[in-house]
Design an enzyme around this catalytic site. Structure first.
Site, short mmCIF file in Angstrom:
data_model
loop_
_atom_site.label_atom_id
_atom_site.label_comp_id
_atom_site.label_asym_id
_atom_site.label_seq_id
_atom_site.Cartn_x
_atom_site.Cartn_y
_atom_site.Cartn_z
N GLU A 161 0.83 -1.20 0.00
CA GLU A 161 0.00 0.00 0.00
C GLU A 161 0.87 1.26 0.00
OE1 GLU A 161 -2.78 -0.35 3.25
OE2 GLU A 161 -4.07 -1.66 2.08
N GLU A 320 -6.21 -8.08 -0.35
CA GLU A 320 -6.70 -8.07 1.03
C GLU A 320 -8.16 -7.68 1.04
OE1 GLU A 320 -4.73 -5.29 3.59
OE2 GLU A 320 -2.74 -5.89 2.95
C1 GLA Z 1 -4.05 -2.63 5.12
C2 GLA Z 1 -2.69 -3.25 5.27
C3 GLA Z 1 -2.69 -4.48 6.12
C4 GLA Z 1 -3.57 -4.30 7.31
C5 GLA Z 1 -4.95 -3.97 6.83
C6 GLA Z 1 -5.94 -3.84 7.94
O1 GLA Z 1 -4.72 -3.03 4.01
O2 GLA Z 1 -2.08 -3.54 4.04
O3 GLA Z 1 -1.37 -4.72 6.51
O4 GLA Z 1 -3.08 -3.27 8.09
O5 GLA Z 1 -4.90 -2.74 6.18
O6 GLA Z 1 -7.24 -3.64 7.48
#
Ligand code: GLA
Ligand code: GLA
Length: 719
Positions: A161, A320
Site C-alpha cells: 500500500e 486483502e
Molecule cells: C491494510 C494493510 C494491512 C492491514 C490492513 C488492515 O490493508 O495492508 O497490513 O493493516 O490494512 O485492514
C-alpha cells in the site's frame, strides 16, 4: 504515450498452475514455531493455495545492519511449498527496522508543520530519501538473489500500500526533488509562473530554487491550488519511482516472475493515481475493506468496477479484504452469516481471479489484534473458520468450472473517474467544501444499479470511446485535450452526461472564462448549448434560507445549482427550478437539466447536484439505461436529441434489486452469470440460463430461484 507492462499472472502450485488464488497475508514471524505446522494443516483444510509473505519482516530478515538471515523464511517457504501453497513474496520494505531509524533519523518524513513523523508505525520513511532507498534496494537485491530460483515463490509483492503513511512528505529531500520535478515538467520558470498563477499574492518565482512545497503557511491560510495539485502529482510520482526502482532491482536479478503491489481503491480514498500505477505492474491488485451499512455491496461493486478498468479487463487480484470486522474505523461492524462468501464471490463477479485476506491468523498482540482474520482468536472450531473452508470449496468449484481468465462483460455506460479531479475537489478554495468527485461517481454508479442497469467506472485517461454513454460526475478538471476527446465522442454519436461541477478548471486549476463550464476554451459549454454565470450554493448552515430546491420533473437539489442564463436555440430544457425556494433564490424557471445535440450524439447537462434516487429517476426519464438494441430508434441518444416526454418508461435490464454481471471467455465458449441480492429481502430470479454451479443462500422451485439476503447465484453456460 505510456506503455503498459505485459500482463502476467502468478502460477499456482497445482498441476496445471491454474485456478483462483485463495489465501491471505501470512505473518508466521508473530508466532512460535509450533504454530507453523498447525497453520499449514488448516490452510490445506481450507483450500488455501497462496499466501503473501514477509510484508513487514524487514527487521527479521536484516536484524542488524548488513546481516541477512533467510533461514527462518526458507523454512517457512519450504513447508508452504511442500503443501502446494504458492508464495507471493514481499520486498519487505514497507516497515524499516528500528536500527535503521536510530542510525539515520534523516530518513523520517516531515509533516506540513515541520514535525518529524516518528518511527514505530509503517512507512516511516521519505520516498525521496537517497539513504533509505539504498537500504531498501540492497534488501530487494538480497531477496532476489536468494529466492530467484525458488519454485514456490511465484510472484513479487512490492512494498505494501505505497503511500499509506508517507504520501505527504515535506522534508528538505522532498523540497529538492520537487524543484527538480517542476523543472522537468515546466522547463522554464515562466511556464511555471503562468501555470501556478503566481501573479496572485506575490508568489512570482525567479528560478526553480525558489519553488516551495505547500508547507503550513499559518492559520487557515489557503495553499495555491495549482501548486497543491502539482504537489499531489509529485508525491504520486515519487512513490511510483520508488516502486519502480525496487521492482527493477529485483527484476534485474530475477526476471520472469510477475510483479504487483496492492492498491487502495475504494470510493472513500484516492491515495494514488492508479491509472498510472496499473501500467507498471504485471497484474493489478487491490485491498478493499467493506463500507458498513446499506451501501456495502454497491460500494464494493463500484470500487471493483474501477479495478476491472484499471486491469483493462484482464483478471485482477484481491490482495486483502476482511473475513469480518476491522479495528480501525469509528464503527467496526462484523459480517453477517454468508457475507464472507458473498463479498468474496462478488469480487469474482466483478472480475477478480484471486481472493485473499488480511490476514491468515488473527494476531494476539500488536495494533491489529482486534482485526478479523481467517483463523480467529477462538480457533478453528468456529463459524468463521468453517465459513473460510466453505469459501475455499466454492472457489475450487469456480476454478474447476473455468472461471479463471474469463472477462467481465462491459456495460454500455462508462462513468469517468479522474484521480486529479478527486484531488482537486479536496481543495479548500472551491465554491463548496462539500464537493467530492469519488462520491458523485459512486452516486451515479448506484443510480444506474437502482435503474436496473450497470455502468463501468473508467479512468478519464483511458480509452472509453467504445462506450455508448459517458458520465462525468464532478470531473472538475478537464484539460483542452480531454474536453476535445469528450466532444469528439458526442460528435461520433455518443451520449455525454455532464455533472454540475464538471469542467470548471483545467489541469493547472485555471478557470475557463466566458461562463461556466468553461473547459476547452468554451468547447464544453458549446457542446452542452448552455452558459451559466454563477453558482448557487445551499446549506443548512444558512439560517432562515431554503436549503433545497425543487425541479419541474419532481427532483430535488440540495447543494449546488448553476445559474444558467442562456441556452442555445437547439437546446432542449428537460427540467427547470420551480417553487417558492427556487423563487426565493431567483432561480424560478432557470434551466436545471438540458439536452443538446452535438454532431451525431447528444450532450446532457445536469446543472445541479442530485441524490442517487433522483439520479435513478433522471436515468429512467432519459432512458439511457436500456440496452441499445431494446431502444426504439428515436429513443437512442445517438439519434441527435432525447425526447424526455416519450421515454418516461424505463426499459430495465433486470430487477434492480439484483446485481447481475457476466463473465465470458474471450473465444465466447463459456459464460458465467452472477446474480447478487442487493436488498435485505428475498428476491425471486427467473429465467436463469445455464447450470447453477454456486447457489449460496438461494432456494429453488419449479420456476426459478429465490435469493435470500447476502445470496449469490452463479450459473455456467457452455456455448
Ligand atoms: C491494510 C494493510 C494491512 C492491514 C490492513 C488492515 O490493508 O495492508 O497490513 O493493516 O490494512 O485492514
Ligand atoms: C480579506 C482579504 C482579501 C481577501 C478577502 C476574501 O478581506 O483582505 O485579500 O482575501 O479576505 O474574503
Amino acid at each position: 504515450m505510456t506503455t503498459r507492462r505485459t500482463f502476467r499472472w502468478p502460477s499456482l502450485l497445482t498441476e496445471s498452475g491454474r485456478g483462483i488464488a485463495f489465501g491471505g497475508d501470512y505473518n508466521p514471524d508473530q508466532w512460535p514455531e509450533e504454530t507453523l505446522d498447525e497453520d499449514i494443516r488448516l490452510m490445506v483444510q481450507a483450500g488455501v493455495n497462496t499466501v503473501a509473505l514477509a510484508i513487514f519482516s524487514w527487521d527479521k530478515i536484516e536484524p542488524r545492519e548488513g546481516e541477512f538471515t533467510f533461514e527462518w523464511l526458507d523454512h517457512v517457504i519450504d513447508k508452504l511449498g511442500a503443501a502446494s501453497i504458492a508464495v507471493d513474496l514481499a520486498s519487505a520494505t514497507a516497515t524499516a527496522p528500528l536500527w535503521l531509524y536510530e542510525r539515520h533519523p534523516e530518513v523520517l518524513p516531515i509533516d506540513r508543520y515541520g514535525h518529524v513523523v516518528n518511527a514505530g508505525s509503517r512507512q516511516s520513511w521519505q520516498p525521496t530519501s537517497p539513504v533509505l532507498k539504498e537500504y531498501a534496494l540492497r534488501l530487494c537485491r538480497k531477496l532476489a538473489e536468494h529466492y530467484k530460483d525458488n519454485p514456490y515463490v511465484t510472484a513479487w509483492h512490492m512494498g505494501n500500500e505505497y503511500g499509506w503513511n508517507n504520501r505527504y512528505d515535506y522534508s528538505d529531500n522532498a523540497l529538492a526533488a520537487f524543484r527538480t520535478w517542476c523543472e522537468a515538467k515546466y522547463g522554464t520558470v515562466d511556464a511555471l509562473n503562468e501555470a501556478w498563477g503566481t501573479a496572485f499574492w506575490s508568489q512570482h518565482v525567479n528560478s526553480f530554487d525558489e519553488v516551495l512545497l505547500p508547507r503550513h503557511m499559518g492559520g487557515d491560510s489557503m495553499v495555491n491550488p495549482p501548486q497543491q495539485l502539482d504537489y499531489e502529482r509529485f508525491g504520486n510520482d515519487m512513490l511510483l519511482d520508488f516502486y519502480k526502482a525496487e521492482r527493477d532491482a529485483i527484476e534485474e536479478i530475477c526476471p520472469g516472475k510477475p510483479f504487483t503491489t496492492n492498491f487502495m481503491v475504494s470510493t472513500d480514498q484516492c491515495t494514488m493515481d492508479y491509472a498510472q500505477w496499473a501500467n507498471e505492474v504485471d497484474f493489478v491488485s487491490n485491498d478493499h475493506y467493506f463500507h458498513e451499512g446499506e451501501s456495502h455491496l454497491d460500494e464494493l461493486a463500484c470500487s471493483d468496477a474501477l479495478m476491472d478498468s484499471l486491469a483493462l479487463g484482464k483478471p485482477w487480484y484481491v490482495m486483502e479484504h476482511s473475513t469480518s470486522a476491522v479495528q480501525w474505523k469509528p464503527l467496526n461492524t462484523r459480517k453477517r452469516a454468508g457475507e464472507l462468501m458473498r463479498d468474496s464471490l462478488a469480487h469474482v463477479a466483478m472480475g477478480a481471479d484471486a481472493i485473499n485476506f488480511f490476514q491468515w491468523r488473527q494476531s494476539a498482540s500488536g495494533a491489529e489484534a482486534f482485526h478479523s482474520a481467517m483463523v480467529p482468536h477462538a480457533g478453528s472450531d468456529t463459524k468463521l473458520f468453517r465459513g473460510v473452508c466453505e469459501l475455499g470449496a466454492a472457489l475450487k468449484t469456480l476454478s474447476d468450472a473455468g472461471v479463471q481468465d474469463t472477462e467481465l462483460k462491459r456495460a454500455d455506460t462508462a462513468i469517468l473517474f479522474s484521480a486529479e479531479s478527486e484531488w482537486a475537489t479536496r481543495s479548500e478554495t472551491l465554491p463548496s467544501m462539500k464537493l467530492n468527485h469519488w462520491h458523485d461517481v459512486r452516486d451515479w454508479y448506484r443510480g444506474y444499479l437502482d435503474a436496473g442497469a450497470r455502468a463501468d467506472v473508467v479512468p478519464l485517461a483511458y480509452d472509453w470511446s467504445g462506450y455508448q454513454t459517458i458520465v462525468l460526475p464532478t470531473v472538475i478538471a478537464l484539460s483542452d485535450e480531454d474536453t476535445r476527446r469528450i466532444a469528439d465522442f458526442a460528435e461520433n454519436g455518443g451520449t455525454v452526461i455532464v455533472g454540475y461541477a464538471t469542467g470548471l478548471i483545467d489541469e493547472h486549476f485555471h478557470i475557463g472564462l466566458g461562463g461556466y463550464p468553461g473547459a476547452g476554451n468554451g468547447l464544453l459549454r458549446d457542446m452542452l448549448g448552455i452558459r451559466s454565470e454563477e453558482f448557487n450554493i445551499l446549506g443548512e448552515e444558512a439560517e432562515d434560507e431554503p436549503a433545497e430546491i425543487g425541479l419541474s420533473n419532481g427532483l430535488t437539489t440540495r447543494l449546488w445549482q448553476n445559474d444558467v442564463t442562456s441556452v442555445a436555440p437547439d437546446t432542449r430544457v428537460l427540467a427547470t427550478y420551480v417553487g417558492t425556494a427556487a423563487a426565493d433564490w431567483e432561480l424560478d424557471g432557470v434551466p436545471a437539466i438540458t439536452s443538446h445535440p452535438h454532431g451525431q450524439g447528444a450532450a446532457i447537462y445536469v446543472g445541479c447536484d442530485l441524490g442517487r434516487h433522483d439520479i435513478t429517476h433522471l436515468l429512467k426519464e432519459l432512458n439511457t439505461t436500456a440496452p441499445s438494441d431494446e431502444r426504439a430508434p428515436d429513443q437512442r441518444p445517438g439519434g441527435g436529441e432525447i425526447n424526455a416526454a416519450t421515454t418516461t418508461a424505463a426499459a430495465t435490464t433486470h430487477d434492480p434489486r439484483i446485481l447481475h454481471t457476466i463473465r465470458q471467455s474471450s473465444d465466447g465458449t463459456i459464460r458465467f452469470d452472477f446474480y447478487l441480492n442487493r436488498s435485505k429481502q428475498p428476491v425471486a430470479v427467473n429465467g436463469v440460463e445455464g447450470d447453477p454451479i454456486i447457489a449460496h443462500r438461494c432456494e429453488t422451485d419449479a420456476v426459478g430461484y429465490t435469493l435470500n439476503r447476502n445470496a449469490i447465484l452463479i450459473a455456467k453456460t457452455s456455448c
